[in-house]
Design an enzyme around this catalytic site. Structure first.
Site, mmCIF file in Angstrom:
data_model
loop_
_atom_site.group_PDB
_atom_site.id
_atom_site.type_symbol
_atom_site.label_atom_id
_atom_site.label_comp_id
_atom_site.label_asym_id
_atom_site.label_seq_id
_atom_site.Cartn_x
_atom_site.Cartn_y
_atom_site.Cartn_z
ATOM 1 N N LYS A 103 6.513 -2.096 1.721
ATOM 2 C CA LYS A 103 5.363 -1.497 2.402
ATOM 3 C C LYS A 103 4.169 -2.454 2.315
ATOM 4 O O LYS A 103 3.186 -2.209 1.611
ATOM 5 C CB LYS A 103 5.037 -0.120 1.794
ATOM 6 C CG LYS A 103 4.247 0.768 2.746
ATOM 7 C CD LYS A 103 4.279 2.200 2.282
ATOM 8 C CE LYS A 103 3.286 3.093 2.994
ATOM 9 N NZ LYS A 103 3.379 3.110 4.432
ATOM 10 N N GLU A 115 12.558 2.319 13.929
ATOM 11 C CA GLU A 115 11.668 3.413 13.503
ATOM 12 C C GLU A 115 10.449 3.372 14.413
ATOM 13 O O GLU A 115 10.526 2.820 15.502
ATOM 14 C CB GLU A 115 11.301 3.241 12.021
ATOM 15 C CG GLU A 115 10.660 1.891 11.707
ATOM 16 C CD GLU A 115 10.218 1.735 10.267
ATOM 17 O OE1 GLU A 115 10.005 2.741 9.572
ATOM 18 O OE2 GLU A 115 10.050 0.575 9.834
ATOM 19 N N TYR A 157 0.832 -1.193 0.000
ATOM 20 C CA TYR A 157 0.000 0.000 0.000
ATOM 21 C C TYR A 157 0.866 1.242 0.000
ATOM 22 O O TYR A 157 2.078 1.170 0.211
ATOM 23 C CB TYR A 157 -0.941 -0.006 1.219
ATOM 24 C CG TYR A 157 -0.249 0.257 2.537
ATOM 25 C CD1 TYR A 157 0.547 -0.703 3.134
ATOM 26 C CD2 TYR A 157 -0.371 1.496 3.180
ATOM 27 C CE1 TYR A 157 1.201 -0.455 4.339
ATOM 28 C CE2 TYR A 157 0.267 1.749 4.381
ATOM 29 C CZ TYR A 157 1.042 0.771 4.958
ATOM 30 O OH TYR A 157 1.700 1.026 6.129
ATOM 31 N N LEU A 172 11.098 0.964 6.961
ATOM 32 C CA LEU A 172 10.480 1.421 5.722
ATOM 33 C C LEU A 172 11.156 2.744 5.374
ATOM 34 O O LEU A 172 11.187 3.653 6.203
ATOM 35 C CB LEU A 172 8.983 1.655 5.905
ATOM 36 C CG LEU A 172 8.339 2.135 4.604
ATOM 37 C CD1 LEU A 172 8.184 0.985 3.627
ATOM 38 C CD2 LEU A 172 7.008 2.789 4.862
HETATM 39 N N1 PMP Z 1 7.750 3.685 8.700
HETATM 40 C C1 PMP Z 1 6.586 3.024 8.732
HETATM 41 C C2 PMP Z 1 6.549 1.693 9.417
HETATM 42 C C3 PMP Z 1 5.434 3.557 8.138
HETATM 43 O O1 PMP Z 1 4.281 2.884 8.150
HETATM 44 C C4 PMP Z 1 5.513 4.843 7.538
HETATM 45 C C5 PMP Z 1 4.296 5.517 6.943
HETATM 46 N N2 PMP Z 1 3.648 4.785 6.018
HETATM 47 C C6 PMP Z 1 6.750 5.503 7.529
HETATM 48 C C7 PMP Z 1 7.845 4.895 8.123
HETATM 49 C C8 PMP Z 1 6.898 6.857 6.886
HETATM 50 O O2 PMP Z 1 6.811 6.745 5.500
HETATM 51 P P1 PMP Z 1 6.339 7.992 4.603
HETATM 52 O O3 PMP Z 1 7.185 9.136 5.017
HETATM 53 O O4 PMP Z 1 6.608 7.560 3.229
HETATM 54 O O5 PMP Z 1 4.894 8.213 4.915
#
Ligand code: PMP
Length: 283
Positions: A148, A180, A33, A205
């Protein structure tokens, strides 16, 4: 006004939107996603989000459900049908529908679903002005969190634990270092003003907001170091923040029972958030 979702080629009332019980997303979390932010009709970091969608799909050998340009059109259609100039757009692609079997079926048509919900930048700014508290949780997720994937149970458990004690996020710890958060990337700023965040790897991610925040930090002539950091370093940090499409740059004012800095959003974090918004608006 009724919400509209996009499901496999059709725009349908949200309440009636359905996928098949043998969709592999439902049975195996065999899908990926993206969440993209639109503010006043302007997409923030869209190229990055679509590139990461393609990468996640490639890693799982799932085909793009349509061309990138067609995806942009559908995103815009679903947003406009919901009358939302500012929105979070959720895009989900699964491998498709097939009789249950662990082995990837060949030639399956991927399923594509999109939904939108309202986003209010002023509300987000008000939240950022206060900052959020987070709690630590063990990082029990699988070994490919760079994909993701819709398999988010461990993330949901961590975030739920945070919400049970009134915290806004869960800071995940694996092998003695912070990876994270449950749905955002984690950063600290040390006493010398150096920004530190976990490097890209299979353990996090790679956030699209993280990449843009890095570029903003460079514009502000701040030093960014990508390396794993520990909870002790978090405790000693002068500032901390999170990045994600939905929270942009979000100050963290406390972790578990201790304060970060003086317990209010830090000045560098505030500058970075402002710089991020200015950059997104100027695109
Ligand atoms: N880490 C995780 C586990 C996430 O779910 C997200 C948000 N989807 C992020 C980091 C941040 O990613 P982004 O800046 O692309 O929203």
């Amino acid at each position: 006004m009724s919400r509209i979702a996009y499901v496999n080629g059709q725009y349908v009332p949200h309440a009636l939107a359905q996928v098949h019980i043998e969709d592999r997303g439902y049975q195996f979390a065999d899908g990926v996603y993206e969440v993209c932010l639109v503010v006043d009709g302007k997409y923030w970091d869209l190229d990055g989000h679509l590139a990461r969608l393609k990468r996640s799909l490639d890693e799982l050998q799932i085909a793009m459900p349509m061309s990138e340009n067609a995806l942009r059109v559908v995103m815009d259609n679903v947003r406009k049908r919901n009358h939302l100039p500012s929105a979070m757009i959720y895009i989900q692609v699964t491998r498709g529908v097939a009789p249950r079997n662990h082995i990837f079926p060949v030639g399956l048509k991927p399923s594509l679903v999109m939904t939108v919900k309202p986003f209010d930048l002023d509300q987000s700014d008000a939240k950022a002005a206060k900052g959020i508290r987070v709690i630590t949780q063990p990082d029990i997720r699988w070994g490919r969190t760079d994909i993701k994937s819709t398999g988010l149970l461990a993330n949901a458990m961590a975030k739920h634990a945070a919400s049970e004690v009134g915290a806004g996020e869960a800071l995940l710890i694996r092998d003695g270092h912070i990876t994270e958060c449950s749905s955002s990337n984690a950063w600290i700023i040390d006493k010398d003003g150096v920004l530190i965040t976990h490097p890209k790897s299979h353990e996090i991610l790679s956030g699209i907001t993280r990449e843009t925040a890095k570029a903003c930090a460079q514009e502000l002539q701040l030093n960014v170091v990508e390396r794993p950091f520990t909870l002790d370093e978090v405790k000693a940090a002068s500032e901390m923040f999170l990045t994600s499409a939905s929270s942009v740059v979000m100050p963290v004012i406390g972790v578990d029972s201790f304060k970060i800095g003086d317990g209010t959003p830090g000045p560098i974090t505030k500058r970075l958030r402002e710089s991020y918004k200015a950059r997104a608006r100027a695109l």
